[in-house]
Design an enzyme around this catalytic site. Structure first.
Site, PDB file in Angstrom:
ATOM      1  N   HIS A 113      -4.723  -2.053   3.916  1.00 57.90           N
ATOM      2  CA  HIS A 113      -5.407  -0.756   3.917  1.00 57.90           C
ATOM      3  C   HIS A 113      -6.069  -0.502   2.566  1.00 57.90           C
ATOM      4  O   HIS A 113      -5.410  -0.583   1.520  1.00 57.90           O
ATOM      5  CB  HIS A 113      -4.393   0.342   4.242  1.00 57.90           C
ATOM      6  CG  HIS A 113      -5.017   1.657   4.563  1.00 57.90           C
ATOM      7  ND1 HIS A 113      -4.489   2.850   4.131  1.00 57.90           N
ATOM      8  CD2 HIS A 113      -6.120   1.982   5.278  1.00 57.90           C
ATOM      9  CE1 HIS A 113      -5.228   3.858   4.567  1.00 57.90           C
ATOM     10  NE2 HIS A 113      -6.228   3.346   5.275  1.00 57.90           N
ATOM     11  N   ASP A 117      -5.044   7.681   3.509  1.00 57.14           N
ATOM     12  CA  ASP A 117      -5.401   8.551   4.631  1.00 57.14           C
ATOM     13  C   ASP A 117      -4.810   9.947   4.433  1.00 57.14           C
ATOM     14  O   ASP A 117      -3.639  10.093   4.059  1.00 57.14           O
ATOM     15  CB  ASP A 117      -4.900   7.963   5.949  1.00 57.14           C
ATOM     16  CG  ASP A 117      -5.705   6.745   6.390  1.00 57.14           C
ATOM     17  OD1 ASP A 117      -6.772   6.494   5.790  1.00 57.14           O
ATOM     18  OD2 ASP A 117      -5.258   6.053   7.329  1.00 57.14           O
ATOM     19  N   HIS A 197      -8.244  12.016  10.906  1.00 58.36           N
ATOM     20  CA  HIS A 197      -7.843  11.988   9.489  1.00 58.36           C
ATOM     21  C   HIS A 197      -9.067  11.683   8.623  1.00 58.36           C
ATOM     22  O   HIS A 197     -10.127  11.306   9.137  1.00 58.36           O
ATOM     23  CB  HIS A 197      -6.756  10.939   9.230  1.00 58.36           C
ATOM     24  CG  HIS A 197      -7.230   9.521   9.339  1.00 58.36           C
ATOM     25  ND1 HIS A 197      -7.404   8.870  10.543  1.00 58.36           N
ATOM     26  CD2 HIS A 197      -7.555   8.606   8.384  1.00 58.36           C
ATOM     27  CE1 HIS A 197      -7.812   7.632  10.348  1.00 58.36           C
ATOM     28  NE2 HIS A 197      -7.921   7.447   9.034  1.00 58.36           N
ATOM     29  N   HIS A 199     -10.200   9.129   5.669  1.00 58.07           N
ATOM     30  CA  HIS A 199      -9.894   7.927   4.890  1.00 58.07           C
ATOM     31  C   HIS A 199     -10.617   8.088   3.552  1.00 58.07           C
ATOM     32  O   HIS A 199     -11.832   8.262   3.512  1.00 58.07           O
ATOM     33  CB  HIS A 199     -10.395   6.677   5.617  1.00 58.07           C
ATOM     34  CG  HIS A 199     -10.235   5.414   4.826  1.00 58.07           C
ATOM     35  ND1 HIS A 199      -9.105   4.630   4.888  1.00 58.07           N
ATOM     36  CD2 HIS A 199     -11.073   4.801   3.935  1.00 58.07           C
ATOM     37  CE1 HIS A 199      -9.251   3.579   4.091  1.00 58.07           C
ATOM     38  NE2 HIS A 199     -10.433   3.675   3.494  1.00 58.07           N
TER      39      HIS A 199
END
Length: 225
Positions: A113, A117, A197, A199
């Site tokens: 990742h 988030d 959400h 990012h």
């Protein structure tokens, strides 16, 4: 008595008469002057309407001066607030829950990742984390790939870049200057997303692959994440 002697006697008398007239005139003048001065100093008080007008005018001047001081203070406060915003960083969204962290592995990402988030409902206002210029904005991750959905990248003067992805709406354009806290988009669920959400990334270049962990970075510039 001769004519010459009579003339000599008459001359002083005429002089005394003239001096008396002058003295009398001077006395009248002095008395008149004294009377005028007395009238000026001990005359009747100014009419009440005139006094009220003076008081009203003074109050108006005082009110105007106070208003000008207040306006100057307000302008100074706004300028100070603007300078503070330009010099500081802020959260990209408010009232969030931190979800997927930077560097996390899993099937959701081709690699680990690349950001942090912020779990928020669709349509939540997204704010510029710092003053800068928009260098990317649009679908397909603004050029970084479809996984990001609609995205924005902002360049900051300290050589860093901030990225905002999975947006439902973009409110800025490429080349537009933005200030700290300015609304730039609405959060969403576009691209490769498992739920609503934002990012968020901090990058060293405008492109994918240069991200650093944004949470320690934000904390280093005074943002409580």
């Amino acid at each position: 008595m001769s004519q010459r002697n009579l003339s000599r006697l008459a001359r002083p008398s005429a002089l005394r008469t003239r001096a008396g007239v002058l003295a009398a005139g001077l006395g009248v003048t002095m008395v008149a002057g004294t009377g005028a001065a007395f009238a000026a100093t001990s005359g009747h008080a100014a009419p009440e309407s005139s006094s009220a007008s003076v008081v009203s005018s003074a109050a108006a001047v005082h009110h105007q001066a106070a208003a000008q001081v207040k306006a100057a203070d307000t302008a100074q406060s706004k300028a100070a607030a603007a300078a503070k915003r330009a010099a500081s960083w802020t959260d990209p969204v408010k009232k969030y829950t931190l979800s997927a962290k930077f560097g996390r592995g899993g099937s959701m990402w081709a690699h680990k990742h690349s950001g942090q988030d912020f779990a928020v409902p669709i349509g939540t206002a997204v704010h510029a984390a710092h003053t800068g210029t928009v260098v990317k904005a649009g679908p397909n991750g603004a050029g970084d790939g479809p996984a990001y959905g609609n995205a924005i990248v902002i360049k900051h003067k300290n050589g860093t870049y901030s990225q905002y992805a999975h947006l439902s709406k973009i409110d800025v354009r490429i080349g537009q200057p933005v200030t700290t806290g300015q609304k730039i988009a609405l959060s969403g669920n576009t691209g490769n997303s498992s739920g609503p959400h934002l990012h968020f990334e901090i990058r060293t270049t405008p492109n994918y692959g240069s991200a650093v962990d944004p949470v320690p970075f934000l904390r280093s510039v005074g943002v409580k994440v």
